[in-house]
Scaffold this motif. Structure first.
Motif, PDB file in Angstrom:
ATOM      1  N   ASN A 257       0.826  -1.200   0.000  1.00  0.00           N
ATOM      2  CA  ASN A 257       0.000   0.000   0.000  1.00  0.00           C
ATOM      3  C   ASN A 257       0.869   1.262   0.000  1.00  0.00           C
ATOM      4  OD1 ASN A 257      -2.749   1.235   0.333  1.00  0.00           O
ATOM      5  ND2 ASN A 257      -1.786   2.033   2.179  1.00  0.00           N
ATOM      6  N   LEU A 258       1.928   1.283   0.818  1.00  0.00           N
ATOM      7  CA  LEU A 258       2.826   2.437   0.856  1.00  0.00           C
ATOM      8  C   LEU A 258       3.534   2.635  -0.484  1.00  0.00           C
ATOM      9  CD1 LEU A 258       4.433   2.074   4.408  1.00  0.00           C
ATOM     10  CD2 LEU A 258       2.790   3.801   3.657  1.00  0.00           C
ATOM     11  N   HIS A 259       3.974   1.525  -1.080  1.00  0.00           N
ATOM     12  CA  HIS A 259       4.644   1.593  -2.381  1.00  0.00           C
ATOM     13  C   HIS A 259       3.716   2.174  -3.442  1.00  0.00           C
ATOM     14  CE1 HIS A 259       6.279  -0.488  -6.134  1.00  0.00           C
ATOM     15  NE2 HIS A 259       7.162   0.421  -5.813  1.00  0.00           N
ATOM     16  N   SER A 260       2.465   1.730  -3.434  1.00  0.00           N
ATOM     17  CA  SER A 260       1.493   2.238  -4.405  1.00  0.00           C
ATOM     18  C   SER A 260       1.190   3.710  -4.169  1.00  0.00           C
ATOM     19  CB  SER A 260       0.195   1.426  -4.324  1.00  0.00           C
ATOM     20  OG  SER A 260       0.440   0.057  -4.546  1.00  0.00           O
TER      21      SER A 260
ATOM     22  N   VAL B 133       0.961   9.468  -5.496  1.00  0.00           N
ATOM     23  CA  VAL B 133       1.167  10.865  -5.099  1.00  0.00           C
ATOM     24  C   VAL B 133       2.088  11.577  -6.080  1.00  0.00           C
ATOM     25  CG1 VAL B 133       2.200  12.355  -3.348  1.00  0.00           C
ATOM     26  CG2 VAL B 133       0.693  10.486  -2.659  1.00  0.00           C
ATOM     27  N   LEU B 134       3.168  10.907  -6.481  1.00  0.00           N
ATOM     28  CA  LEU B 134       4.093  11.514  -7.435  1.00  0.00           C
ATOM     29  C   LEU B 134       3.483  11.605  -8.836  1.00  0.00           C
ATOM     30  CD1 LEU B 134       7.472   9.916  -6.310  1.00  0.00           C
ATOM     31  CD2 LEU B 134       6.748  12.285  -6.058  1.00  0.00           C
ATOM     32  N   LEU B 135       2.582  10.675  -9.142  1.00  0.00           N
ATOM     33  CA  LEU B 135       1.912  10.716 -10.438  1.00  0.00           C
ATOM     34  C   LEU B 135       1.026  11.955 -10.555  1.00  0.00           C
ATOM     35  CD1 LEU B 135       1.543   9.039 -13.052  1.00  0.00           C
ATOM     36  CD2 LEU B 135      -0.408   7.932 -11.950  1.00  0.00           C
ATOM     37  N   LEU B 136       0.452  12.376  -9.433  1.00  0.00           N
ATOM     38  CA  LEU B 136      -0.445  13.530  -9.436  1.00  0.00           C
ATOM     39  C   LEU B 136       0.291  14.844  -9.661  1.00  0.00           C
ATOM     40  CD1 LEU B 136      -2.837  12.525  -6.512  1.00  0.00           C
ATOM     41  CD2 LEU B 136      -3.295  12.416  -8.965  1.00  0.00           C
ATOM     42  N   ARG B 137       1.608  14.853  -9.516  1.00  0.00           N
ATOM     43  CA  ARG B 137       2.381  16.078  -9.770  1.00  0.00           C
ATOM     44  C   ARG B 137       2.581  16.324 -11.269  1.00  0.00           C
ATOM     45  NH1 ARG B 137       7.658  14.731 -11.241  1.00  0.00           N
ATOM     46  NH2 ARG B 137       8.350  16.899 -11.036  1.00  0.00           N
ATOM     47  N   LEU B 138       2.327  15.296 -12.085  1.00  0.00           N
ATOM     48  CA  LEU B 138       2.539  15.407 -13.524  1.00  0.00           C
ATOM     49  C   LEU B 138       1.348  16.086 -14.196  1.00  0.00           C
ATOM     50  CD1 LEU B 138       3.971  11.840 -14.285  1.00  0.00           C
ATOM     51  CD2 LEU B 138       5.241  13.916 -13.729  1.00  0.00           C
ATOM     52  N   THR B 139       1.630  16.759 -15.264  1.00  0.00           N
ATOM     53  CA  THR B 139       0.576  17.321 -16.103  1.00  0.00           C
ATOM     54  C   THR B 139       0.693  16.706 -17.491  1.00  0.00           C
ATOM     55  OG1 THR B 139       2.015  19.204 -16.668  1.00  0.00           O
ATOM     56  CG2 THR B 139       0.422  19.498 -14.875  1.00  0.00           C
TER      57      THR B 139
ATOM     58  N   GLU C 237      10.741   8.648 -12.067  1.00  0.00           N
ATOM     59  CA  GLU C 237      11.588   7.544 -12.516  1.00  0.00           C
ATOM     60  C   GLU C 237      12.656   7.211 -11.481  1.00  0.00           C
ATOM     61  OE1 GLU C 237      12.958   9.118 -16.190  1.00  0.00           O
ATOM     62  OE2 GLU C 237      11.196   8.467 -17.327  1.00  0.00           O
ATOM     63  N   LEU C 238      13.136   8.235 -10.777  1.00  0.00           N
ATOM     64  CA  LEU C 238      14.127   8.016  -9.726  1.00  0.00           C
ATOM     65  C   LEU C 238      13.542   7.175  -8.597  1.00  0.00           C
ATOM     66  CD1 LEU C 238      16.998   8.697  -8.687  1.00  0.00           C
ATOM     67  CD2 LEU C 238      15.986  10.715  -7.564  1.00  0.00           C
ATOM     68  N   ILE C 239      12.272   7.433  -8.262  1.00  0.00           N
ATOM     69  CA  ILE C 239      11.604   6.674  -7.203  1.00  0.00           C
ATOM     70  C   ILE C 239      11.460   5.205  -7.593  1.00  0.00           C
ATOM     71  CG2 ILE C 239       9.391   6.388  -6.012  1.00  0.00           C
ATOM     72  CD1 ILE C 239      11.130   8.614  -4.913  1.00  0.00           C
ATOM     73  N   ILE C 240      11.297   4.936  -8.894  1.00  0.00           N
ATOM     74  CA  ILE C 240      11.244   3.544  -9.351  1.00  0.00           C
ATOM     75  C   ILE C 240      12.548   2.831  -8.997  1.00  0.00           C
ATOM     76  CG2 ILE C 240      11.185   2.045 -11.387  1.00  0.00           C
ATOM     77  CD1 ILE C 240       9.235   3.954 -12.655  1.00  0.00           C
TER      78      ILE C 240
ATOM     79  N   ILE D 230      14.654   3.754  -6.663  1.00  0.00           N
ATOM     80  CA  ILE D 230      14.879   3.756  -5.215  1.00  0.00           C
ATOM     81  C   ILE D 230      14.005   2.729  -4.502  1.00  0.00           C
ATOM     82  CG2 ILE D 230      14.657   5.153  -3.108  1.00  0.00           C
ATOM     83  CD1 ILE D 230      15.414   7.593  -4.762  1.00  0.00           C
ATOM     84  N   PHE D 231      12.741   2.593  -4.922  1.00  0.00           N
ATOM     85  CA  PHE D 231      11.802   1.721  -4.216  1.00  0.00           C
ATOM     86  C   PHE D 231      11.461   0.448  -4.995  1.00  0.00           C
ATOM     87  CE2 PHE D 231      10.934   5.828  -2.179  1.00  0.00           C
ATOM     88  CZ  PHE D 231      10.976   5.456  -0.843  1.00  0.00           C
ATOM     89  N   SER D 232      11.045   0.606  -6.247  1.00  0.00           N
ATOM     90  CA  SER D 232      10.521  -0.535  -6.998  1.00  0.00           C
ATOM     91  C   SER D 232      11.598  -1.576  -7.311  1.00  0.00           C
ATOM     92  CB  SER D 232       9.864  -0.055  -8.295  1.00  0.00           C
ATOM     93  OG  SER D 232       8.836   0.863  -8.022  1.00  0.00           O
ATOM     94  N   MET D 233      12.727  -1.126  -7.803  1.00  0.00           N
ATOM     95  CA  MET D 233      13.766  -2.079  -8.186  1.00  0.00           C
ATOM     96  C   MET D 233      14.331  -2.853  -6.996  1.00  0.00           C
ATOM     97  SD  MET D 233      15.789  -0.495 -11.438  1.00  0.00           S
ATOM     98  CE  MET D 233      16.507  -2.092 -11.735  1.00  0.00           C
ATOM     99  N   PRO D 234      14.588  -2.213  -5.828  1.00  0.00           N
ATOM    100  CA  PRO D 234      15.016  -2.995  -4.656  1.00  0.00           C
ATOM    101  C   PRO D 234      13.993  -4.052  -4.234  1.00  0.00           C
ATOM    102  CG  PRO D 234      15.547  -0.704  -4.310  1.00  0.00           C
ATOM    103  CD  PRO D 234      14.725  -0.769  -5.566  1.00  0.00           C
ATOM    104  N   ILE D 235      12.694  -3.726  -4.340  1.00  0.00           N
ATOM    105  CA  ILE D 235      11.654  -4.710  -4.017  1.00  0.00           C
ATOM    106  C   ILE D 235      11.755  -5.902  -4.954  1.00  0.00           C
ATOM    107  CG2 ILE D 235       9.166  -5.139  -4.095  1.00  0.00           C
ATOM    108  CD1 ILE D 235       8.762  -2.287  -3.038  1.00  0.00           C
TER     109      ILE D 235
END
Length: 304
Positions: free
Chosen positions: A153-156, A161-167, A195-198, A200-205
């Protein structure tokens, strides 16, 4: 620039199967059947494990949670896809798109953790069968399940949240469903942070869970080859065959799905196979390959 080029996109068009309008009725029937079987198989397995007290062990509780997450994944994607077969505009709002991605990311992340936990669980069951039930207590698998749901849930939420910053003001066409990388390509905001968060979080998972699965199976193979009796080896292999098949289906589909995005190609069949067909295959594997599940189904059928 014209005024249209400055306007922000708040709706997207899902263009999957637009080239197959003649076959839309057949495709609708096929995908509806897949969706129905997936939901009945997965939710049926969840209910069965919940109702039968002797199935309240990690060998079955973890697959039950996996089935629940696969149902969540199917519910997030398939109903909208079925609706689009007979929709004229095929539109999806940014809110709906974000919600679709949230549940997709939640289910996918949970699958990583659950498959890794199941691999370790199978290793303990084979390596130390006598002490297995004392090591894998009910409290432990509740903690494993709760930890998986919280982390997923935290990962999602981080990605949402970061997706909402995009236009978005470029093309508003999405090939299949609202996944993160296609949305980044449509953004007129620099998605560098996303992409940086991917990384930092997604790839280590992904790395942690894949390594856990690989090490667990190497230990399982080492333990099995040390067994002297053929009966013991056969029992050990039958214990983990369902999980091995599920892991194979999941990661093979995942690799097929990721590759087109890296190459920038449209590959709708691969995407649909990963998101729609993969949960179906896993539900069939766990429903038909577990002897305990089959015996309970036969018992309930006789009682009816």
């Amino acid at each position: 620039m014209t005024e249209d080029n400055h306007s922000l996109t708040t709706d997207f068009i899902l263009i999957e199967f637009m080239d197959h309008l003649v076959l839309k009725t057949l495709l609708f029937v096929v995908f509806f059947a897949i969706y129905l079987i997936t939901m009945v198989g997965n939710l049926g397995l969840v209910v069965l494990i919940f109702m039968e007290l002797h199935l309240h062990t990690t060998i079955y509780i973890l697959p039950g949670n996996l089935a629940l997450m696969d149902s969540c994944c199917s519910c997030a994607i398939t109903p909208k896809m079925l609706d689009n077969f007979f929709s004229e505009d095929r539109m999806i709002s940014l809110y709906e798109c974000t919600r679709q991605f949230y549940f997709l990311c939640l289910a996918e992340t949970a699958d990583y953790f659950l498959l890794a936990a199941m691999a370790y669980d199978h290793y303990l069951a084979i390596y130390s069968p006598l002490q297995y039930h004392t090591m894998m207590l009910k409290k432990l698998y509740i903690q494993m399940t709760a930890g998986t749901l919280i982390a997923s849930n935290l990962h999602s939420m981080i990605h949402v949240v970061l997706l909402l910053r995009l236009t978005f003001s470029r093309s508003n066409q999405i090939d299949h469903f609202c996944d993160i990388l296609p949305l980044y390509r449509l953004s007129c905001t620099d998605p560098f942070i996303n992409e940086l968060i991917i990384y930092i979080f997604s790839m280590p998972i992904q790395i942690f869970t894949i390594v856990t699965v690989l090490i667990s199976y190497l230990c399982i193979l080492f333990t099995v080859f040390r067994m002297k009796s053929k009966e013991g080896r056969g029992k050990a292999f039958s214990t983990c065959e369902s999980h091995f098949l599920s892991v194979s289906v999941f990661y093979i589909c995942l690799l097929m799905y990721i590759q087109p995005f890296e190459e920038g190609d449209k590959d709708i069949p691969v995407a649909n196979f990963h998101i729609i067909v993969s949960p179906l295959l896993k539900s069939l594997i766990y429903s038909l390959r577990h002897k305990e599940v089959i015996s309970v189904l036969k018992k309930n059928h006789k009682e009816l």
